[in-house]
Motif scaffolding. Sequence first.
Motif, PDB file in Angstrom:
ATOM      1  N   VAL A  26      31.419   4.607 -12.397  1.00 31.68           N
ATOM      2  CA  VAL A  26      31.534   3.180 -12.739  1.00 31.68           C
ATOM      3  C   VAL A  26      30.193   2.434 -12.760  1.00 31.68           C
ATOM      4  O   VAL A  26      29.920   1.678 -13.703  1.00 31.68           O
ATOM      5  N   PRO A  27      29.310   2.639 -11.765  1.00 31.24           N
ATOM      6  CA  PRO A  27      28.041   1.900 -11.817  1.00 31.24           C
ATOM      7  C   PRO A  27      27.225   2.216 -13.070  1.00 31.24           C
ATOM      8  O   PRO A  27      26.378   1.421 -13.479  1.00 31.24           O
ATOM      9  N   PHE A  68      30.441  10.015  -6.106  1.00 31.36           N
ATOM     10  CA  PHE A  68      31.326  10.714  -7.048  1.00 31.36           C
ATOM     11  C   PHE A  68      31.612   9.897  -8.305  1.00 31.36           C
ATOM     12  O   PHE A  68      32.261  10.390  -9.224  1.00 31.36           O
ATOM     13  N   CYS A  69      31.163   8.646  -8.363  1.00 29.71           N
ATOM     14  CA  CYS A  69      31.767   7.675  -9.291  1.00 29.71           C
ATOM     15  C   CYS A  69      30.856   7.293 -10.456  1.00 29.71           C
ATOM     16  O   CYS A  69      29.674   7.007 -10.278  1.00 29.71           O
ATOM     17  N   GLN A 120      36.018  -4.176 -10.698  1.00 30.70           N
ATOM     18  CA  GLN A 120      35.833  -2.808 -10.207  1.00 30.70           C
ATOM     19  C   GLN A 120      35.644  -2.831  -8.701  1.00 30.70           C
ATOM     20  O   GLN A 120      36.064  -1.948  -7.990  1.00 30.70           O
ATOM     21  N   CYS A 135      29.628  -2.463 -10.665  1.00 32.23           N
ATOM     22  CA  CYS A 135      29.611  -2.121  -9.249  1.00 32.23           C
ATOM     23  C   CYS A 135      28.214  -1.690  -8.823  1.00 32.23           C
ATOM     24  O   CYS A 135      27.541  -0.962  -9.544  1.00 32.23           O
ATOM     25  N   LYS A 173      27.810  -0.270  -5.698  1.00 33.02           N
ATOM     26  CA  LYS A 173      28.013   0.539  -4.498  1.00 33.02           C
ATOM     27  C   LYS A 173      27.507   1.981  -4.650  1.00 33.02           C
ATOM     28  O   LYS A 173      27.129   2.611  -3.680  1.00 33.02           O
ATOM     29  N   PHE A 174      27.569   2.512  -5.839  1.00 33.53           N
ATOM     30  CA  PHE A 174      27.079   3.877  -6.092  1.00 33.53           C
ATOM     31  C   PHE A 174      27.672   4.920  -5.158  1.00 33.53           C
ATOM     32  O   PHE A 174      26.941   5.702  -4.534  1.00 33.53           O
ATOM     33  N   CYS A 175      28.986   4.951  -5.054  1.00 32.08           N
ATOM     34  CA  CYS A 175      29.636   6.070  -4.373  1.00 32.08           C
ATOM     35  C   CYS A 175      29.219   7.327  -5.149  1.00 32.08           C
ATOM     36  O   CYS A 175      29.165   7.303  -6.384  1.00 32.08           O
ATOM     37  N   HIS A 200      36.522  -2.885  -1.869  1.00 39.51           N
ATOM     38  CA  HIS A 200      35.767  -1.927  -1.057  1.00 39.51           C
ATOM     39  C   HIS A 200      35.805  -2.410   0.394  1.00 39.51           C
ATOM     40  O   HIS A 200      35.601  -3.602   0.651  1.00 39.51           O
TER      41      HIS A 200
END
Length: 469
Positions: free
Chosen positions: A191-192, A188-189, A226, A182, A184-186, A265
Amino acid sequence: MSEIETMPQNASKRVFIKTYGCQMNVYDSDRMADALAPHGYMPTQEIGEADLVLLNTCHIREKASEKVFSELGRLKELQGEKRAAGGDMMIGVAGCVAQAEGEEIARRAPVVDLVFGPQAYHRLPDMLARAQSQRHMHPALKKAVIDTDFPEEDKFAHLPAARKEATIARGLTAFLTVQEGCDKFCSFCVVPYTRGAEVSRPVSQVLDEARRLVDAGVKEITLLGQNVNAYHGTDSAGRDIGLGELCYLLAEIPGLERLRYTTSHPRDMDDGLIAAHRDLPLLMPYLHLPVQSGSDRILKAMNRKHTAAEYLSLIERIKAARPDMALSGDFIVGFPGEADQDFEDTLTIIRETGYASAYSFKYSTRPGTPGANLGDQVPEEIKTERLYRLQELVNQQTTAFHASMVGKTLPVLVERVGRMPGQVGGRSPYLQAVHLEGATDLIGAIHQVEIIGTSTNSLVGRLVRSAAA
Ligand code: 5AD
Ligand code: SF4
């Protein structure tokens, strides 16, 4: 690879894979089993008879890594018992905890033989061979084999095709990973960081795998990623293909009856994908489209890249294309700085959207994410109370959604025997579990079922017309 080469050389060994977390991990665990099969490892559900135990871990929330360490403690005891009885057992840690904490796992839990991240699954047989050669060393010299690199090579190209016999055993529905990672780099996350940058599989690879699944009896495929709707694969002519276009191509596969995808997303929900929902009956009317919060201030702090109003107008466009679309979402309560009014805004967006189902979580700090550096943490008891209120609202919506099905006739893909004798079970287009009276020969096809009632988490149906009729 020829048939002979894919035959197990020594099928006497057993692997037990424990999967934590998301559907991507479920898919990855199946691929690990596929990669090990030619090397003599057959899957087992009995941990006691395993020669190799793999923990496929999740790092997305809470103290996931602590759970892994306590599981490793139990495995150490089991290994001790096995050794006392003259046997042995190897232990591997895979998945996102392995990716995030590779060296730390090997240091804290010397019982572990291999540690490898999601980008390394195709190298599993090789790692296993290296780990096996270590086993005869003195414990002081023995070192776990660690592979947490993000390689240049394409993981997807090296994974073995799902074995046909295994696919049949796995049923009528299957996952198919089309995208991983991913960008997106939210805030809180993790995953990236654990899954890396966004990578899409080439179109031909996806279509080949889908055809193989359908040949093996699969009727419903769920495309996984993801951030699946950011998919942009390349076709044989070198064109960039989005998820919507990919759905049109998959819809042409004879025998494929249902298509789903997850997780999306809002920013990547483009016109092409919305059009696919309008045009393709096989694309099921159930969409997991997380919004996380209904407060613009919090959405900004989360780096979600859209406002609450933009989300709501997107939902309107989706419903204009597919009026019966059922929505599902994810919510985080107690993100740093979330005030009462922000939380009320989240309840408002839930009321305005109307969810068929939703997953909700208390914010938990993930080391290494931008969120971890924010002050103004929300106290635990406020998070608990907000989560409770949010879940109460969502539960009301889910109950109302199920109740709205009563009296309707729905196509149900009957997948299995039911909980009660004489019953079979399956899924509605909206991903609801449906139980009905019927013989086992209904299994394997889509039948017309009238919904006559609801129970806590499922619908009760009555066969109106079988597929054979
Ligand atoms: N804290 C709480 N929930 C989280 N999620 C992801 N990271 C966190 C975190 N740090 C939730 C999001 C995401 C889902 C898969 O998990 O809601 O959509
Ligand atoms: Fe995480 Fe955000 Fe990417 Fe989803 S879109 S995987 S929440 S960074």
